[in-house]
Design an enzyme around this catalytic site. Structure first.
Site, PDB file in Angstrom:
ATOM      1  N   ASP A   1       1.084  -1.160   0.048  1.00  0.00           N
ATOM      2  CA  ASP A   1      -0.031  -0.152   0.083  1.00  0.00           C
ATOM      3  C   ASP A   1       0.841   1.242   0.060  1.00  0.00           C
ATOM      4  O   ASP A   1       1.648   1.586   0.969  1.00  0.00           O
ATOM      5  CB  ASP A   1      -0.873  -0.160   1.326  1.00  0.00           C
ATOM      6  CG  ASP A   1      -1.795   1.191   1.347  1.00  0.00           C
ATOM      7  OD1 ASP A   1      -1.544   2.103   0.609  1.00  0.00           O
ATOM      8  OD2 ASP A   1      -2.316   1.478   2.336  1.00  0.00           O
TER       9      ASP A   1
ATOM     10  N   LYS B   1       3.364  11.450  -3.212  1.00  0.00           N
ATOM     11  CA  LYS B   1       2.210  10.889  -4.007  1.00  0.00           C
ATOM     12  C   LYS B   1       1.176  11.830  -4.870  1.00  0.00           C
ATOM     13  O   LYS B   1       1.064  11.478  -5.757  1.00  0.00           O
ATOM     14  CB  LYS B   1       1.340   9.620  -3.126  1.00  0.00           C
ATOM     15  CG  LYS B   1       0.183   8.858  -3.869  1.00  0.00           C
ATOM     16  CD  LYS B   1      -0.283   7.700  -2.935  1.00  0.00           C
ATOM     17  CE  LYS B   1      -1.408   6.864  -3.748  1.00  0.00           C
ATOM     18  NZ  LYS B   1      -1.965   5.850  -2.550  1.00  0.00           N
TER      19      LYS B   1
ATOM     20  N   GLU C   1      -7.014   0.590  -4.339  1.00  0.00           N
ATOM     21  CA  GLU C   1      -7.097   0.280  -3.068  1.00  0.00           C
ATOM     22  C   GLU C   1      -8.340  -0.069  -2.521  1.00  0.00           C
ATOM     23  O   GLU C   1      -8.171  -0.926  -1.683  1.00  0.00           O
ATOM     24  CB  GLU C   1      -6.660   1.734  -2.535  1.00  0.00           C
ATOM     25  CG  GLU C   1      -5.133   1.989  -2.729  1.00  0.00           C
ATOM     26  CD  GLU C   1      -5.009   3.645  -2.407  1.00  0.00           C
ATOM     27  OE1 GLU C   1      -5.893   4.368  -1.962  1.00  0.00           O
ATOM     28  OE2 GLU C   1      -3.843   3.978  -2.987  1.00  0.00           O
TER      29      GLU C   1
ATOM     30  N   ASP D   1     -12.980   5.062   1.840  1.00  0.00           N
ATOM     31  CA  ASP D   1     -11.538   5.350   1.730  1.00  0.00           C
ATOM     32  C   ASP D   1     -11.139   6.691   2.157  1.00  0.00           C
ATOM     33  O   ASP D   1     -11.051   7.659   1.176  1.00  0.00           O
ATOM     34  CB  ASP D   1     -10.921   4.737   0.917  1.00  0.00           C
ATOM     35  CG  ASP D   1      -9.264   4.539   1.240  1.00  0.00           C
ATOM     36  OD1 ASP D   1      -8.825   5.268   1.956  1.00  0.00           O
ATOM     37  OD2 ASP D   1      -8.543   3.961   0.552  1.00  0.00           O
TER      38      ASP D   1
HETATM   39 MG    MG Z   1      -4.571   4.776   1.937  1.00  0.00          MG
END
Ligand code: MG
Ligand code: ADP
Length: 627
Positions: free
Chosen positions: A25, A87, A183, A205
């Site tokens: 992840d 990111k 994800e 999420d």
């Molecule tokens: Mg995450």
């Protein structure tokens, strides 16, 4: 929707010898690595037992790069060289970066942005590769051998450039990527929901940098992603910023008045306070290190709740839209999976539970759940798992299409189409004798190219010269399991081909993905009208151009003077109304002209048939007709 089994090239489903594979992840804030040992997934901790690796890289001097907690130590003393939330910069350009929210010195380069550090320029791919290498080394040590493959997760909303940048980072880190996995899809797998008979699952999420909502459909042990949505610029970082702004106002200091390192220190303090609030009613933040009239500030649950309520409302709006995309209502949802550290906030749990009208699934640590699902997926793809019948169907987040005449978009793959997917459509030439075709690949929901995102341009040459409209060019769009797009154009008679793998130079504007969707709803009617207008104009222009060419060539031979001037009169009339924006008038003038020129077209056709007949035998002719 038809389901497809996703197999990966080079990965055998039959080879039962256990392969050393991991799930990663790669988070904006924190990254993790997990593996499946003896059938059960586990997070691989570092030597000190820490599972979370802060996604932070320090480039302080020429000899040493630090990653994770080691790097975080420099965040206060040396913020410019301590890269955080990289990111957010993956696959993006300088224009996408808001200097207010960026803590780093960034510079524009030919392939995106680079951070200016004491060690020189570092791009987001290199920094991400450092994080991946650290996790990979951790796994090597724990599994006592080289890692053979990794599944790496990405937000569902990542575009092709961002996915490609992730792949590039993995390559720099020497990792063999089995696949990129969304994800939320990984999270559903972690909850083992496949063991249920059937159901509809919402995955909510909220991490540090992004918000994703996905609707999954489960039937007969198969997951299908019905729809995804979210916001690439909404997460815990934004909560920190809101709380920071509130606190600065409370102590009476302008946010710009604080120097860089103090600002960072204050943000860190605010973040600690926020996280503590999920276990207590109130917290006290020490503000004595800045010169303010208050030396401490008390933050209560209620204050946090009210500060973040607009942000929570935005997530709920995205949930509603996603449910709509999936063609279901909130009552159809059987399970709600909570993912990401920010879902620990009490008022978020309450609001989301209220919205879905049910209890939430939050049994697995929301920080770990994605890495665990990724590890399970890696295990299955490597053929280690005994049950290799779980299929994960992901979807395209935005529509993909091609530019056609007049700046219109022809969508080839619609948004929320299950991937991998291949779709082909036939196109033709616009002009007589046209031997080349320019292709422009775009992404977005709008009808006009100017309102969509340009992904790539390429050209197909060597089309045999033919009459306009008779060439047949098949354009094929293929999105593989990792969401990467390849486009091929093939002329059917010669088999000539041109293709491109889309690695868009730079990514989207901050927040553009969600605005793209909003804009497509709010402009739907205007867009349809604009499309009709452009189509009409292209049609009219084509008629005018081809008539002008035909008159030039055959006018004198086939029409008398008055016939010619009647046609020319209507052509002038059409030219004039084309200057207006009145579609009905343009349509009428085009129809009149088409009607008037029918006779001329017929004469031309007769003559070309006569010409063709000259000197040919009947058998030659019937061969031609039959072919
Ligand atoms: Mg995450
Ligand atoms: P990402 O997927 O973006 O890497 P994570 O899922 O690791 O993010 O979540 C990180 C975010 O979660 C950070 O903004 C962090 O402050 C927040 N977070 C972690 N624990 C808590 C908590 N107890 N309460 C509120 N927010 C939390």
């Amino acid at each position: 929707m038809a389901l497809m089994k996703i197999t990966e090239p080079g990965v055998s489903f039959n080879d039962r010898s256990t392969k050393r594979v991991i799930g990663i992840d790669l988070g904006t804030t924190n990254s993790l690595v997990a593996t499946v040992k003896d059938g059960s997934p586990e997070i691989i901790p570092d030597k000190e037992g820490c599972e979370l690796l802060p996604s932070v890289v320090y480039y302080g001097d020429a000899k040493q790069v630090s990653v994770g907690t080691d790097a975080l130590k420099f965040a206060e003393s040396n913020p410019a060289d301590t890269l955080m939330s990289v990111k957010r910069f993956l696959g993006r350009g300088i224009d996408d970066i808001d200097p207010e929210t960026s803590m780093h010195n960034v510079t524009s380069t030919s392939d995106g942005v680079s951070f200016v550090t004491a060690m020189g320029e570092v791009n987001p791919i290199q920094a991400s590769a450092e994080i991946l290498s650290t996790l990979s080394r951790r796994a090597n040590q724990s599994l006592k051998g080289d890692i053979e493959g990794a599944v790496i997760t990405v937000p569902a909303y990542f575009n092709d450039a961002q996915r490609q940048a992730t792949m590039d980072a993995a390559q720099v880190a020497g990792l063999n990527v089995i696949r990129l996995l969304n994800e939320p899809t990984a999270a559903a797998l972690a909850y083992g929901l496949e063991s249920k008979e059937k159901g509809l699952i919402a995955v909510y999420d909220l991490g540090g940098g992004t918000f994703d909502i996905s609707i999954l459909k489960l039937h007969a042990g198969v997951f299908e992603v019905l729809a995804t949505g979210g916001d690439t610029s909404l997460g815990g970082d934004d909560i920190d910023l809101l709380l920071y702004n509130w606190l600065m106002e409370d102590i009476g200091i302008g946010t710009a008045d604080l120097e860089f390192s103090m600002r960072r220190q204050m943000l860190a303090a605010v973040k600690v306070a926020k996280e503590a609030l999920s276990n207590s009613e109130s917290v006290v933040v020490d503000t004595s290190f800045v010169k303010a009239h208050k030396t401490e500030v008390k933050i209560t649950q209620d204050i946090l709740t009210s500060i973040i309520s607009p942000l929570v409302a935005r997530t709920i709006l995205a949930c509603r839209r996603c449910l709509k995309d999936a063609g279901i209502t909130v009552n159809d949802i059987d399970n709600v999976v909570m993912v990401g550290g920010s879902t620990r906030i009490v008022s978020i749990q309450t609001s989301i539970s209220e919205f879905f009208g049910r209890e939430l699934l939050s049994g697995i640590n929301p920080d770990n759940v994605v890495a665990i699902g990724a590890a399970q997926q890696a295990d299955i793809l490597a053929g280690n798992a005994s049950m290799n019948d779980i299929l994960l169907i992901d979807v395209t987040p935005l529509s993909l299409g091609i530019e056609t005449m007049g700046g219109l978009v022809e969508k080839i793959i619609n948004r929320n189409t299950a991937i991998p997917v291949t779709r082909a459509q036939e196109f033709t030439t616009y002009k007589d004798g046209q031997t080349g075709l320019k292709l422009h690949v775009v992404q977005g929901e709008r009808e006009l190219v100017k309102d969509c995102r340009s992904l790539a341009h390429f050209e197909l040459f060597g089309i045999p010269p033919m009459v306009a409209g008779s060439a047949r060019i098949a354009v094929t769009f293929q999105v593989d399991a990792d969401g990467l797009l390849s486009v091929t154009a093939r002329e059917k008679t010669t088999g000539r081909e041109a293709s491109i793998n889309v690695q868009p130079a730079l990514g989207l504007d901050e927040g553009e993905i969600s605005t793209i969707l909003e804009a497509s709803f709010s402009n739907a009617e205007d867009d349809i009208n604009a499309r009709k207008m452009v189509e009409q104009r292209v049609h009219s222009r084509h008629l005018l151009d081809s008539l002008a060419a035909a008159l030039e060539k055959d006018g004198d031979g086939l029409l008398n003077d008055s016939e010619q001037s009647e046609v020319r009169f209507l052509m002038d009339k059409l030219e004039n109304v084309l200057l207006s924006k009145e579609i009905e008038k343009i349509k009428d003038a085009t129809e009149s002209l088409a009607k008037k020129s029918e006779y001329f077209a017929m004469l031309r056709m007769d003559r070309s048939v006569r010409d063709a007949l000259k000197g040919k035998s009947v058998s030659e002719l019937s061969e031609e007709v039959g072919s």
